[in-house]
Design a protein around this motif. Structure first.
Motif, short mmCIF file in Angstrom:
data_model
loop_
_atom_site.label_atom_id
_atom_site.label_comp_id
_atom_site.label_asym_id
_atom_site.label_seq_id
_atom_site.Cartn_x
_atom_site.Cartn_y
_atom_site.Cartn_z
N GLU A 162 11.38 -66.41 25.27
CA GLU A 162 12.46 -67.34 24.95
C GLU A 162 13.27 -67.62 26.22
OE1 GLU A 162 12.00 -67.91 20.70
OE2 GLU A 162 13.09 -68.94 22.28
N VAL A 163 12.82 -68.60 27.01
CA VAL A 163 13.53 -68.90 28.26
C VAL A 163 14.82 -69.69 28.00
CG1 VAL A 163 11.48 -68.80 29.70
CG2 VAL A 163 12.12 -70.98 28.63
N ARG A 164 14.97 -70.23 26.80
CA ARG A 164 16.24 -70.86 26.40
C ARG A 164 16.43 -70.60 24.91
NH1 ARG A 164 12.64 -74.69 26.84
NH2 ARG A 164 13.00 -75.04 29.05
N TRP A 165 17.60 -70.04 24.58
CA TRP A 165 17.89 -69.72 23.17
C TRP A 165 19.38 -69.78 22.95
CZ3 TRP A 165 20.61 -66.45 19.99
CH2 TRP A 165 20.21 -66.41 18.64
N VAL A 166 19.81 -70.41 21.85
CA VAL A 166 21.22 -70.49 21.48
C VAL A 166 21.34 -70.16 20.00
CG1 VAL A 166 23.28 -71.93 21.37
CG2 VAL A 166 21.60 -72.32 23.16
N GLY A 167 22.28 -69.30 19.65
CA GLY A 167 22.49 -68.98 18.24
C GLY A 167 23.65 -68.01 18.09
N ARG A 168 23.75 -67.41 16.91
CA ARG A 168 24.77 -66.42 16.65
C ARG A 168 24.27 -65.04 17.07
NH1 ARG A 168 29.80 -67.82 15.92
NH2 ARG A 168 30.13 -65.90 14.72
N GLY A 169 25.12 -64.32 17.81
CA GLY A 169 24.77 -62.98 18.20
C GLY A 169 25.04 -61.99 17.08
N ARG A 170 24.23 -60.94 16.99
CA ARG A 170 24.46 -59.89 15.99
C ARG A 170 25.81 -59.22 16.23
NH1 ARG A 170 19.85 -57.38 13.50
NH2 ARG A 170 20.82 -55.35 13.86
N LYS A 171 26.39 -58.66 15.19
CA LYS A 171 27.71 -58.03 15.30
C LYS A 171 27.69 -56.86 16.27
CE LYS A 171 27.09 -55.00 11.28
NZ LYS A 171 27.65 -54.58 9.97
N TYR A 202 16.84 -63.86 34.38
CA TYR A 202 17.36 -64.24 33.06
C TYR A 202 18.86 -64.00 33.04
CZ TYR A 202 12.58 -64.40 31.25
OH TYR A 202 11.27 -64.73 31.03
N GLU A 203 19.57 -64.87 32.35
CA GLU A 203 21.01 -64.69 32.15
C GLU A 203 21.29 -64.61 30.65
OE1 GLU A 203 23.08 -67.89 34.13
OE2 GLU A 203 23.75 -66.54 35.70
N GLU A 250 33.30 -68.32 19.59
CA GLU A 250 33.26 -66.87 19.48
C GLU A 250 32.05 -66.41 18.66
OE1 GLU A 250 36.93 -65.09 18.25
OE2 GLU A 250 35.93 -63.26 17.56
N GLY A 251 31.26 -65.49 19.23
CA GLY A 251 30.07 -64.99 18.56
C GLY A 251 28.79 -65.68 18.96
N THR A 252 28.88 -66.78 19.72
CA THR A 252 27.67 -67.47 20.18
C THR A 252 26.98 -66.66 21.26
OG1 THR A 252 28.57 -69.67 19.71
CG2 THR A 252 26.73 -69.56 21.26
N LEU A 253 25.67 -66.59 21.18
CA LEU A 253 24.83 -65.98 22.20
C LEU A 253 23.88 -67.05 22.73
CD1 LEU A 253 23.48 -63.42 23.63
CD2 LEU A 253 21.97 -63.36 21.63
N TYR A 254 23.82 -67.18 24.05
CA TYR A 254 22.75 -68.03 24.59
C TYR A 254 22.13 -67.37 25.81
CZ TYR A 254 25.85 -70.24 28.18
OH TYR A 254 26.69 -70.51 29.24
N VAL A 255 20.81 -67.55 25.93
CA VAL A 255 20.02 -66.90 26.97
C VAL A 255 19.28 -67.97 27.75
CG1 VAL A 255 18.19 -65.23 27.45
CG2 VAL A 255 19.74 -64.85 25.51
N THR A 256 19.31 -67.86 29.08
CA THR A 256 18.58 -68.79 29.93
C THR A 256 17.62 -68.02 30.82
OG1 THR A 256 20.37 -68.73 31.58
CG2 THR A 256 20.42 -70.49 29.94
N GLY A 257 16.40 -68.52 30.94
CA GLY A 257 15.39 -67.90 31.77
C GLY A 257 15.12 -68.70 33.02
N PRO A 258 14.01 -68.39 33.72
CA PRO A 258 13.69 -69.06 34.98
C PRO A 258 13.57 -70.58 34.82
CG PRO A 258 12.28 -67.15 34.63
CD PRO A 258 13.02 -67.37 33.35
N ASN A 259 14.14 -71.30 35.80
CA ASN A 259 13.99 -72.75 35.92
C ASN A 259 14.58 -73.54 34.75
OD1 ASN A 259 12.45 -72.40 38.38
ND2 ASN A 259 10.72 -71.79 37.07
N VAL A 260 15.49 -72.93 34.00
CA VAL A 260 16.18 -73.65 32.92
C VAL A 260 17.51 -74.16 33.48
CG1 VAL A 260 17.28 -73.47 30.67
CG2 VAL A 260 15.11 -72.30 31.10
#
Length: 283
Positions: free
Chosen positions: A110-119, A40-41, A63-73
């Protein structure tokens, strides 16, 4: 720049190994790529703006965006030319593919997620950077706890988020310069295929990993379910798509950048892989 690490921590029933921590400014396109099983990244945008493409879907990042990528994404990142992305990133190996706990089940789902990261993410990012910079008593013991808190707040961000604008050190801060060890082998392979697709050879990869050529071939097959030549071809073709889609480079220059002996050789390889020529693809 990447900074290899060997930190690990446990959340619920899952051991997480953090094999890379990075804090850098992306002035160039990060070509399309994906990672293997249990990898995961986490990408937290500390400044700038750009676009991230996850499995062919584009998202604006700032600025403030968080996105997470999992296996094979499959994912790629295109920075804004005038205000490139500064990113804090974690490369994680999750030992259990099917965790039982609430936190890690939510994270791995959640192998793929994009949104606002918490403060709080910005706070923990800053603390991780400063702990390594200052190297106060116990800093190596404290950082894994901060990394665990960062991951937990990433999962919390899936439900809600709040932006923040604290000042940070410059993104060329140097930290996490540990030597590459065997447990980093998958990361090293991913990075070589991502950045060195032009010159990468089986013997050079084996030497970098400290494996024999035969061990390296088996390891590639285990991780990617492909041969070395198939994986190298995939890396070059994905880079070609990124250059054709997001740059105005001439096709001859793209061919040279990818390491092909001639533009005809490149066009033939591309047509075989995608069913259309580079020129047709670009149109």
């Amino acid at each position: 720049m990447e900074y290899y690490s060997n930190y690990s921590f446990q959340i619920e029933d899952v051991k997480i190994r953090v094999t890379m921590v990075s804090y850098r400014k992306f002035r160039q396109i990060l070509p399309m790529h994906c990672h293997g099983e249990n990898i995961y990244e986490i990408h937290y945008v500390a400044g700038g703006r750009g676009t991230v493409i996850l499995d062919s879907v584009s998202y604006g990042i700032e600025e403030g965006t968080l996105y997470v990528t999992g296996p094979n994404v499959f994912h790629e990142q295109i920075p804004d030319k005038d205000n490139p992305v500064t990113e804090f990133g974690l490369y994680l190996h999750v030992d259990s593919p099917r965790p039982q706990g609430t936190i890690m089940s939510a994270f791995c789902k959640e192998v793929r997620w994009v949104g606002r990261g918490r403060k709080e993410l910005r706070h923990f990012m800053q603390q991780i950077i400063l702990e390594h910079k200052r190297k106060d008593l116990g800093w190596e013991k404290k950082i894994p706890f901060l990394l665990a808190e960062f991951l937990i707040d990433c999962v919390r961000s899936y439900g809600s988020s709040l932006p923040q604008t604290d000042e940070l050190p410059q993104p060329d801060e140097t930290f996490f310069t540990h030597e590459i060890r065997e447990e980093n082998a998958q990361l090293v392979m991913d990075e070589m295929f991502l950045y060195e697709y032009r010159e990468i050879c089986l013997e050079g990869l084996a030497e970098r990993l400290g494996f024999s050529v035969r061990q390296t071939q088996r390891f590639i097959r285990k991780i990617y379910h492909k041969s070395f030549s198939e994986k190298k071809r995939e890396a070059r073709m994905l880079a070609a798509v990124t250059m054709l889609s997001h740059t105005k480079m001439k096709i001859t220059d793209i061919s040279d950048n990818l390491g092909y002996s001639s533009v005809e050789h490149f066009s033939h390889a591309f047509s075989q892989y995608y069913g259309k020529s580079p020129r047709e693809f670009r149109k």
